[in-house]
Design a protein around this motif. Structure first.
Motif, short mmCIF file in Angstrom:
data_model
loop_
_atom_site.label_atom_id
_atom_site.label_comp_id
_atom_site.label_asym_id
_atom_site.label_seq_id
_atom_site.Cartn_x
_atom_site.Cartn_y
_atom_site.Cartn_z
N SER A 154 0.87 -1.18 0.00
CA SER A 154 0.00 0.00 0.00
C SER A 154 0.90 1.22 0.00
CB SER A 154 -0.91 -0.02 1.23
OG SER A 154 -0.15 0.25 2.40
N ALA A 155 0.32 2.37 0.27
CA ALA A 155 1.09 3.62 0.31
C ALA A 155 2.19 3.57 1.35
CB ALA A 155 0.16 4.80 0.57
N TYR A 156 2.09 2.67 2.32
CA TYR A 156 3.10 2.56 3.37
C TYR A 156 4.40 1.94 2.89
CZ TYR A 156 -0.74 3.82 6.41
OH TYR A 156 -1.79 4.47 6.99
N GLN A 157 4.37 1.27 1.74
CA GLN A 157 5.58 0.67 1.19
C GLN A 157 6.07 1.54 0.02
OE1 GLN A 157 2.80 -1.57 1.83
NE2 GLN A 157 3.82 -1.81 3.80
N GLY A 158 7.35 1.70 -0.07
CA GLY A 158 7.94 2.49 -1.15
C GLY A 158 8.07 1.69 -2.42
N THR A 159 8.89 2.18 -3.31
CA THR A 159 9.14 1.53 -4.59
C THR A 159 9.73 0.15 -4.35
OG1 THR A 159 9.54 3.69 -5.59
CG2 THR A 159 10.40 1.76 -6.77
N GLN A 160 9.23 -0.80 -5.10
CA GLN A 160 9.67 -2.19 -4.99
C GLN A 160 10.46 -2.60 -6.23
OE1 GLN A 160 8.79 -4.14 -2.13
NE2 GLN A 160 8.17 -2.11 -1.46
N ASP A 161 11.40 -3.51 -6.07
CA ASP A 161 12.10 -4.11 -7.19
C ASP A 161 11.33 -5.36 -7.58
OD1 ASP A 161 13.77 -5.31 -9.04
OD2 ASP A 161 15.45 -5.58 -7.65
N PHE B 51 -0.41 -8.09 -4.47
CA PHE B 51 -1.67 -7.36 -4.43
C PHE B 51 -1.40 -5.96 -3.90
CE2 PHE B 51 -3.46 -11.76 -3.19
CZ PHE B 51 -3.45 -12.19 -4.51
N ALA B 52 -1.97 -4.97 -4.54
CA ALA B 52 -1.77 -3.57 -4.14
C ALA B 52 -3.09 -2.98 -3.66
CB ALA B 52 -1.24 -2.76 -5.32
N LYS B 53 -3.02 -2.19 -2.61
CA LYS B 53 -4.21 -1.50 -2.12
C LYS B 53 -4.62 -0.47 -3.16
CE LYS B 53 -6.16 1.27 1.60
NZ LYS B 53 -5.88 2.01 2.84
N ALA B 54 -5.88 -0.53 -3.56
CA ALA B 54 -6.42 0.39 -4.56
C ALA B 54 -7.22 1.51 -3.92
CB ALA B 54 -7.29 -0.36 -5.55
N SER B 55 -8.04 1.16 -2.93
CA SER B 55 -9.00 2.14 -2.44
C SER B 55 -9.44 1.81 -1.02
CB SER B 55 -10.22 2.16 -3.37
OG SER B 55 -10.76 0.85 -3.54
N ASP C 7 -5.59 4.80 -2.83
CA ASP C 7 -4.23 4.66 -2.33
C ASP C 7 -3.28 5.43 -3.25
OD1 ASP C 7 -2.56 2.76 -0.34
OD2 ASP C 7 -1.47 3.05 -2.21
N SER C 8 -2.47 6.29 -2.67
CA SER C 8 -1.61 7.18 -3.45
C SER C 8 -0.53 6.45 -4.25
CB SER C 8 -0.96 8.23 -2.55
OG SER C 8 -0.11 7.60 -1.61
N ARG C 9 -0.19 5.24 -3.90
CA ARG C 9 0.85 4.50 -4.61
C ARG C 9 0.28 3.36 -5.47
NH1 ARG C 9 5.63 5.76 -4.34
NH2 ARG C 9 6.38 3.70 -4.85
N PHE C 10 -1.04 3.25 -5.55
CA PHE C 10 -1.64 2.13 -6.27
C PHE C 10 -1.16 2.05 -7.72
CE2 PHE C 10 -5.03 0.44 -9.05
CZ PHE C 10 -4.90 -0.89 -8.70
N ASP C 11 -1.25 3.14 -8.46
CA ASP C 11 -0.89 3.09 -9.88
C ASP C 11 0.55 2.63 -10.07
OD1 ASP C 11 -3.41 3.96 -11.05
OD2 ASP C 11 -2.96 5.93 -10.24
N ALA C 12 1.47 3.15 -9.28
CA ALA C 12 2.88 2.75 -9.39
C ALA C 12 3.07 1.29 -9.01
CB ALA C 12 3.76 3.65 -8.53
N HIS C 13 2.45 0.88 -7.90
CA HIS C 13 2.60 -0.51 -7.46
C HIS C 13 2.03 -1.49 -8.49
CE1 HIS C 13 4.35 0.16 -3.57
NE2 HIS C 13 3.28 0.70 -3.03
#
Length: 183
Positions: free
Chosen positions: A10-17, A30-34, A41-47
């Motif tokens: 989710s937004a609590y995790q930064g960029t992942q390799d 799985f990424a938090k979407a909403s 979630d502010s990082r959903f699109d990137a994740h």
């Protein structure tokens, strides 16, 4: 039951390799979407873009607020994931059904109402994404309270040792919450 390695972010995790994680044996992510009726979630699109690019089995989840209404929450989630949940991609959808410690997301709702909310959310997401898996991520307390509809796929956390290595988790006995098999 076979296991597969995965993680949620989710937004609590930064960029992942993601490519590196896949080389290390990660199979799904799985990424938090909403959350609720209007929060994304502010990082959903990137994740999720990274998960898909790495060719991991992709999925997303929505953090439930049963006191806000299933239709509005499902619409929020569907709008967030629609660009990514392509047919045939193996995309999975999860309702994160867990009570905040202060109960604010369950406030004013009975167990029957929470269960009906979950069933309605699942039905709306299944209708939007036919043929894709839709299930519930939850804990023993929500299962015991009767909040989870019967017959839906279940993603059930079991964290007996904190941040365990995959090998340690894979060697542990598989949980059977309330006698249900987990997926």
């Amino acid at each position: 039951m076979a296991t597969s390695r995965g993680m949620d972010v989710s937004a609590y995790q930064g960029t992942q390799d993601w490519a590196g994680l896949k080389r290390d044996g990660l199979v799904f992510a799985f990424a938090k979407a909403s959350e609720g009726t209007g929060s994304r979630d502010s990082r959903f699109d990137a994740h999720i873009a990274g998960i898909i690019k790495a060719r991991l089995v992709p999925g997303a989840y929505h953090f439930a607020w049963p006191n806000q209404g299933a239709a509005g929450e499902a619409a929020n989630y569907i709008a967030a994931v629609r660009p990514y949940a392509k047919a045939g991609s193996g995309f999975t959808h999860w309702l994160d059904l867990e009570r905040y410690s202060d109960g604010r997301n369950y406030s004013g709702r009975t167990a029957a109402q929470i269960k009906a909310y979950a069933a309605a959310w699942i039905a709306a997401v299944q209708k939007a994404f036919p043929g894709q898996r839709v299930g519930i991520y939850t804990s023993a307390s929500d299962l015991t309270a009767g909040h989870v509809p019967d017959g839906v796929p279940l993603w059930y956390p079991a964290y007996p040792w904190g941040a365990a290595a995959y090998s340690q988790a894979e060697a542990a006995a598989q949980p059977r919450p309330s006698g249900r098999a987990v997926l």
